[in-house]
Design a protein around this motif. Structure first.
Motif, PDB file in Angstrom:
ATOM      1  N   VAL A 169      10.594  46.360  66.070  1.00 33.13           N
ATOM      2  CA  VAL A 169       9.546  46.119  65.070  1.00 33.13           C
ATOM      3  C   VAL A 169       8.657  47.349  64.940  1.00 33.13           C
ATOM      4  CG1 VAL A 169       7.489  44.745  64.584  1.00 33.13           C
ATOM      5  CG2 VAL A 169       9.551  43.618  65.375  1.00 33.13           C
ATOM      6  N   ALA A 170       8.307  47.956  66.093  1.00 28.58           N
ATOM      7  CA  ALA A 170       7.470  49.155  66.067  1.00 28.58           C
ATOM      8  C   ALA A 170       8.203  50.310  65.396  1.00 28.58           C
ATOM      9  CB  ALA A 170       7.068  49.541  67.491  1.00 28.58           C
ATOM     10  N   ARG A 171       9.503  50.430  65.662  1.00 22.89           N
ATOM     11  CA  ARG A 171      10.287  51.498  65.057  1.00 22.89           C
ATOM     12  C   ARG A 171      10.326  51.344  63.543  1.00 22.89           C
ATOM     13  NH1 ARG A 171      15.031  50.578  67.451  1.00 22.89           N
ATOM     14  NH2 ARG A 171      14.356  51.546  69.367  1.00 22.89           N
ATOM     15  N   GLU A 172      10.500  50.105  63.073  1.00 26.37           N
ATOM     16  CA  GLU A 172      10.521  49.865  61.624  1.00 26.37           C
ATOM     17  C   GLU A 172       9.154  50.153  61.008  1.00 26.37           C
ATOM     18  OE1 GLU A 172      11.910  45.920  60.972  1.00 26.37           O
ATOM     19  OE2 GLU A 172      13.910  46.334  61.761  1.00 26.37           O
ATOM     20  N   ALA A 173       8.091  49.762  61.700  1.00 21.45           N
ATOM     21  CA  ALA A 173       6.745  50.014  61.179  1.00 21.45           C
ATOM     22  C   ALA A 173       6.464  51.508  61.112  1.00 21.45           C
ATOM     23  CB  ALA A 173       5.714  49.316  62.064  1.00 21.45           C
ATOM     24  N   LEU A 174       6.902  52.244  62.137  1.00 21.39           N
ATOM     25  CA  LEU A 174       6.708  53.695  62.140  1.00 21.39           C
ATOM     26  C   LEU A 174       7.491  54.361  61.020  1.00 21.39           C
ATOM     27  CD1 LEU A 174       5.440  56.088  63.635  1.00 21.39           C
ATOM     28  CD2 LEU A 174       7.491  56.188  65.022  1.00 21.39           C
ATOM     29  N   ALA A 175       8.715  53.902  60.810  1.00 22.80           N
ATOM     30  CA  ALA A 175       9.533  54.459  59.730  1.00 22.80           C
ATOM     31  C   ALA A 175       8.887  54.180  58.376  1.00 22.80           C
ATOM     32  CB  ALA A 175      10.935  53.879  59.783  1.00 22.80           C
ATOM     33  N   GLU A 181       7.435  56.928  55.732  1.00 21.98           N
ATOM     34  CA  GLU A 181       7.906  56.949  54.347  1.00 21.98           C
ATOM     35  C   GLU A 181       6.728  56.902  53.376  1.00 21.98           C
ATOM     36  OE1 GLU A 181      10.518  54.000  51.532  1.00 21.98           O
ATOM     37  OE2 GLU A 181      11.146  54.232  53.621  1.00 21.98           O
ATOM     38  N   ASP A 182       5.745  56.031  53.685  1.00 18.88           N
ATOM     39  CA  ASP A 182       4.552  55.940  52.836  1.00 18.88           C
ATOM     40  C   ASP A 182       3.770  57.253  52.850  1.00 18.88           C
ATOM     41  OD1 ASP A 182       5.292  53.362  52.288  1.00 18.88           O
ATOM     42  OD2 ASP A 182       3.824  52.435  53.650  1.00 18.88           O
ATOM     43  N   ALA A 183       3.653  57.859  54.020  1.00 19.54           N
ATOM     44  CA  ALA A 183       2.929  59.131  54.120  1.00 19.54           C
ATOM     45  C   ALA A 183       3.646  60.223  53.342  1.00 19.54           C
ATOM     46  CB  ALA A 183       2.782  59.529  55.588  1.00 19.54           C
ATOM     47  N   THR A 195       3.608  63.663  48.597  1.00 20.73           N
ATOM     48  CA  THR A 195       4.208  64.137  47.351  1.00 20.73           C
ATOM     49  C   THR A 195       3.227  63.987  46.194  1.00 20.73           C
ATOM     50  OG1 THR A 195       6.376  63.470  48.165  1.00 20.73           O
ATOM     51  CG2 THR A 195       6.172  63.843  45.809  1.00 20.73           C
ATOM     52  N   ILE A 196       2.532  62.862  46.167  1.00 22.43           N
ATOM     53  CA  ILE A 196       1.546  62.619  45.101  1.00 22.43           C
ATOM     54  C   ILE A 196       0.386  63.602  45.230  1.00 22.43           C
ATOM     55  CG2 ILE A 196      -0.132  60.944  44.240  1.00 22.43           C
ATOM     56  CD1 ILE A 196       1.907  58.755  45.079  1.00 22.43           C
ATOM     57  N   ASP A 197      -0.111  63.777  46.484  1.00 19.79           N
ATOM     58  CA  ASP A 197      -1.272  64.647  46.703  1.00 19.79           C
ATOM     59  C   ASP A 197      -0.967  66.108  46.383  1.00 19.79           C
ATOM     60  OD1 ASP A 197      -2.775  62.515  47.438  1.00 19.79           O
ATOM     61  OD2 ASP A 197      -2.653  62.878  49.603  1.00 19.79           O
ATOM     62  N   THR A 198       0.250  66.553  46.662  1.00 19.51           N
ATOM     63  CA  THR A 198       0.550  67.956  46.405  1.00 19.51           C
ATOM     64  C   THR A 198       0.621  68.254  44.914  1.00 19.51           C
ATOM     65  OG1 THR A 198       2.907  67.486  46.628  1.00 19.51           O
ATOM     66  CG2 THR A 198       1.772  68.326  48.566  1.00 19.51           C
TER      67      THR A 198
END
Length: 111
Positions: A40-46, A50-52, A57-60
């Motif tokens: 569960v932690a691995r999926e949350a980290l992934a 991905e969100d970051a 990409t948006i911020d740049t």
């Protein structure tokens, strides 16, 4: 003997051999397991990475402003401006006191 006859014979022999041996074979039964804390932690980290990545990409691509040597987006610059605290007006008595302390420190000899 044609190929189709040979194939039929082969299939019949295979089926006959397979029937008695199915009693002794082990069949896997798939069970649904609860996800572990690590998975569960691995999926949350992934997902967070991905969100970051998407946010980066948006911020740049967004226009940036340089504030105190840092490049920030316009929304960050506005937030920094709102958080900025106005400096208190200079107190002349305090300034005179600091100047006096400096003079005294210069007059003292190091021994």
């Amino acid at each position: 003997m044609s190929f189709s006859d040979h194939l039929d014979n082969f299939l019949k022999q295979r089926d006959q051999k397979a029937q008695p041996s199915t009693k002794g074979t082990f069949r896997r039964q798939y069970t649904v397991q609860e996800p572990t804390n690590q998975s569960v932690a691995r999926e949350a980290l992934a997902k967070a990475q991905e969100d970051a990545s998407e946010q980066a990409t948006i911020d740049t691509k967004a226009p940036h402003i340089r504030v105190n040597g840092r490049c920030v987006t316009e929304s960050e610059a506005q937030a920094l401006e709102q958080l900025k605290v106005d400096a208190a007006p200079a107190n002349p008595n305090r300034i005179d006191y600091i100047k006096q302390l400096r003079k005294e420190l210069k007059l003292k000899k190091r021994s």
